[in-house]
Design a protein around this motif. Sequence first.
Motif, PDB file in Angstrom:
ATOM      1  N   TYR A 267     -49.973 -21.827 -28.933  1.00 32.59           N
ATOM      2  CA  TYR A 267     -49.377 -22.201 -27.641  1.00 32.59           C
ATOM      3  C   TYR A 267     -47.908 -22.583 -27.809  1.00 32.59           C
ATOM      4  N   ALA A 268     -47.591 -23.297 -28.894  1.00 33.45           N
ATOM      5  CA  ALA A 268     -46.220 -23.764 -29.114  1.00 33.45           C
ATOM      6  C   ALA A 268     -45.241 -22.612 -29.332  1.00 33.45           C
ATOM      7  N   ILE A 269     -45.724 -21.476 -29.833  1.00 36.74           N
ATOM      8  CA  ILE A 269     -44.812 -20.357 -30.141  1.00 36.74           C
ATOM      9  C   ILE A 269     -44.999 -19.177 -29.191  1.00 36.74           C
ATOM     10  N   ARG A 270     -45.740 -19.364 -28.126  1.00 34.04           N
ATOM     11  CA  ARG A 270     -46.151 -18.212 -27.302  1.00 34.04           C
ATOM     12  C   ARG A 270     -44.965 -17.506 -26.659  1.00 34.04           C
ATOM     13  N   ARG A 271     -43.845 -18.212 -26.411  1.00 30.09           N
ATOM     14  CA  ARG A 271     -42.690 -17.594 -25.760  1.00 30.09           C
ATOM     15  C   ARG A 271     -41.469 -17.557 -26.670  1.00 30.09           C
ATOM     16  N   SER A 272     -41.628 -17.888 -27.940  1.00 24.63           N
ATOM     17  CA  SER A 272     -40.484 -18.041 -28.839  1.00 24.63           C
ATOM     18  C   SER A 272     -40.212 -16.777 -29.643  1.00 24.63           C
ATOM     19  N   ASN A 273     -38.911 -16.435 -29.760  1.00 27.01           N
ATOM     20  CA  ASN A 273     -38.549 -15.340 -30.658  1.00 27.01           C
ATOM     21  C   ASN A 273     -38.048 -15.855 -32.005  1.00 27.01           C
ATOM     22  N   LEU A 274     -37.922 -17.188 -32.134  1.00 22.07           N
ATOM     23  CA  LEU A 274     -37.558 -17.826 -33.401  1.00 22.07           C
ATOM     24  C   LEU A 274     -38.482 -19.008 -33.640  1.00 22.07           C
ATOM     25  N   VAL A 275     -39.019 -19.108 -34.850  1.00 27.44           N
ATOM     26  CA  VAL A 275     -39.855 -20.241 -35.232  1.00 27.44           C
ATOM     27  C   VAL A 275     -39.272 -20.845 -36.504  1.00 27.44           C
ATOM     28  N   VAL A 276     -39.131 -22.161 -36.505  1.00 18.05           N
ATOM     29  CA  VAL A 276     -38.586 -22.885 -37.661  1.00 18.05           C
ATOM     30  C   VAL A 276     -39.634 -23.885 -38.137  1.00 18.05           C
ATOM     31  N   ASN A 277     -40.016 -23.796 -39.390  1.00 20.06           N
ATOM     32  CA  ASN A 277     -40.984 -24.738 -39.952  1.00 20.06           C
ATOM     33  C   ASN A 277     -40.266 -25.718 -40.871  1.00 20.06           C
ATOM     34  N   CYS A 278     -40.072 -26.942 -40.379  1.00 12.48           N
ATOM     35  CA  CYS A 278     -39.442 -28.002 -41.180  1.00 12.48           C
ATOM     36  C   CYS A 278     -40.454 -29.062 -41.598  1.00 12.48           C
ATOM     37  N   ILE A 279     -41.732 -28.754 -41.493  1.00 15.31           N
ATOM     38  CA  ILE A 279     -42.757 -29.742 -41.848  1.00 15.31           C
ATOM     39  C   ILE A 279     -42.829 -29.885 -43.360  1.00 15.31           C
ATOM     40  N   GLY A 280     -42.793 -31.112 -43.819  1.00 15.70           N
ATOM     41  CA  GLY A 280     -42.893 -31.384 -45.252  1.00 15.70           C
ATOM     42  C   GLY A 280     -43.224 -32.846 -45.473  1.00 15.70           C
ATOM     43  N   ALA A 281     -43.626 -33.176 -46.683  1.00 16.01           N
ATOM     44  CA  ALA A 281     -43.974 -34.553 -47.013  1.00 16.01           C
ATOM     45  C   ALA A 281     -43.361 -34.927 -48.352  1.00 16.01           C
ATOM     46  N   GLU A 282     -42.882 -36.155 -48.458  1.00 13.13           N
ATOM     47  CA  GLU A 282     -42.320 -36.642 -49.718  1.00 13.13           C
ATOM     48  C   GLU A 282     -43.349 -37.395 -50.539  1.00 13.13           C
ATOM     49  N   ARG A 283     -44.409 -37.858 -49.877  1.00  8.49           N
ATOM     50  CA  ARG A 283     -45.513 -38.492 -50.597  1.00  8.49           C
ATOM     51  C   ARG A 283     -46.793 -38.285 -49.803  1.00  8.49           C
ATOM     52  N   GLU A 284     -47.896 -38.314 -50.491  1.00  4.63           N
ATOM     53  CA  GLU A 284     -49.185 -38.186 -49.821  1.00  4.63           C
ATOM     54  C   GLU A 284     -49.534 -39.495 -49.123  1.00  4.63           C
ATOM     55  N   THR A 285     -50.249 -39.378 -48.012  1.00  2.75           N
ATOM     56  CA  THR A 285     -50.625 -40.556 -47.240  1.00  2.75           C
ATOM     57  C   THR A 285     -52.126 -40.560 -46.988  1.00  2.75           C
ATOM     58  N   TRP A 286     -52.573 -41.571 -46.280  1.00  9.75           N
ATOM     59  CA  TRP A 286     -54.000 -41.674 -45.942  1.00  9.75           C
ATOM     60  C   TRP A 286     -54.434 -40.549 -45.016  1.00  9.75           C
ATOM     61  N   ASN A 287     -53.464 -39.874 -44.364  1.00  5.23           N
ATOM     62  CA  ASN A 287     -53.800 -38.853 -43.370  1.00  5.23           C
ATOM     63  C   ASN A 287     -53.523 -37.428 -43.846  1.00  5.23           C
ATOM     64  N   TYR A 288     -52.516 -37.246 -44.699  1.00  4.31           N
ATOM     65  CA  TYR A 288     -52.123 -35.896 -45.108  1.00  4.31           C
ATOM     66  C   TYR A 288     -51.858 -35.843 -46.615  1.00  4.31           C
ATOM     67  N   GLU A 289     -52.403 -34.806 -47.254  1.00  8.15           N
ATOM     68  CA  GLU A 289     -52.131 -34.551 -48.662  1.00  8.15           C
ATOM     69  C   GLU A 289     -51.138 -33.397 -48.785  1.00  8.15           C
ATOM     70  N   PHE A 290     -50.512 -33.290 -49.946  1.00  6.66           N
ATOM     71  CA  PHE A 290     -49.511 -32.253 -50.174  1.00  6.66           C
ATOM     72  C   PHE A 290     -50.065 -30.856 -49.916  1.00  6.66           C
ATOM     73  N   GLU A 291     -51.285 -30.607 -50.352  1.00  3.37           N
ATOM     74  CA  GLU A 291     -51.883 -29.278 -50.224  1.00  3.37           C
ATOM     75  C   GLU A 291     -51.964 -28.851 -48.765  1.00  3.37           C
ATOM     76  N   GLU A 292     -52.379 -29.757 -47.903  1.00  7.79           N
ATOM     77  CA  GLU A 292     -52.499 -29.407 -46.493  1.00  7.79           C
ATOM     78  C   GLU A 292     -51.121 -29.228 -45.851  1.00  7.79           C
ATOM     79  N   VAL A 293     -50.194 -30.151 -46.133  1.00  5.39           N
ATOM     80  CA  VAL A 293     -48.879 -30.113 -45.488  1.00  5.39           C
ATOM     81  C   VAL A 293     -48.078 -28.885 -45.924  1.00  5.39           C
ATOM     82  N   HIS A 294     -48.029 -28.639 -47.234  1.00  6.14           N
ATOM     83  CA  HIS A 294     -47.126 -27.619 -47.759  1.00  6.14           C
ATOM     84  C   HIS A 294     -47.744 -26.221 -47.862  1.00  6.14           C
ATOM     85  N   VAL A 295     -49.061 -26.143 -47.935  1.00 10.96           N
ATOM     86  CA  VAL A 295     -49.705 -24.836 -48.105  1.00 10.96           C
ATOM     87  C   VAL A 295     -50.467 -24.431 -46.842  1.00 10.96           C
TER      88      VAL A 295
END
Length: 360
Positions: free
Chosen positions: A83-111
């Motif tokens: 839904y977020a990209i349904r009308r976009s001709n450019l997509v930018v992925n800046c999602i990243g993590a500097e440390r793992e947290t109780w909610n997100y691990e590196f594997e999920e965030v980066h891969v």
Amino acid sequence: MHIGRGGRRKEGSSNSGIVATVFGCSGFLARYVVNSLARQGSQVVMPYRCDDLDCQHLRLMGDLGQMVALKGFNIRDDEAVRYAIRRSNLVVNCIGAERETWNYEFEEVHVDIARRIAEACAANPIVERLMHVSCLSAAPDAPSERLRTKAAGDAAVRAAMPNATIFKPGPLIGNEDRLTNNIAQLGKKYAIVLLVGDGYPVIPLVGGGRARLQPVYVRDVADGMINSLRSRDAIGQDFYMAGPDVLTLRSLYKLVFETMREPFRPLPVPTSIAKALAIPRERLYKKLPIPWNTMFTADFIDEMTADHVLPEGVLTLKDLGVDPRSVTKGVPIEHIRHMRSGGYDYGTTYQLPASKHYVE
């Protein structure tokens, strides 16, 4: 609507023809990318899950109706991504993590997240360009889990969408960075660990700070990313982005302390001891949302056992028409001056000229 060169102008709004979705829009680098896109008249879609206060400044960067905020976004929901990209001709992925947290691990965030965004882009015929932000030292055999998962994420993106453009910036420096600001906090908040004779703190320096870094100013990275849109030659390429200065971690500490005029008293701490102390604390991070200085996580300690500089024979910022600025002077390091004790022109180590001393 007036069609012009882009940006807000007295004679009216303009339209760049770009509709961009920026994932991770509230992050450090992403806000500069959003600003650059908005200034040239792009419509920017900003999915976010954070508090409204963390994104309210982004709404002011573009013309009325051009900044589209998607509140309550769930990156784990594939339908929400589509839904977020349904009308976009450019997509930018800046999602990243500097440390793992109780909610997100590196594997999920980066891969996992990177792969699902790339697959959604590949399945959407409207999307012409995907820009993916990685890391300068990302490699399958990197010393830290963060860098290894970054490399795995790059491979997943390339497999799902071969024409993606991947950007690999070095340590980012700028007003909101989490490198020089974290170092400064050691001197301003967290440094009362050990005290020497005159009461000034001793600063723990893991491994003696021998690792070499090649930091880059965040605005230069954002400019390079936007410049890549002007050339089809950038499609499917990897760009390594670093500044002109190669600094050891110790010299970077010294630069920050001298800039904010605080005494620099480094205490070398063996890597093995630092990591042994960090591991129990890191396990606690994964159970509770506790804020902590990223520079004392076990993974960052692993990361600092290797150098992080430009490899030879790669595409760089200069290939994108950007001459990177030094991070040791001027605007890139200016934010540290505001941390001086007593005011912008003073500081703990500042000495008033003899004529300025007050005497009775």
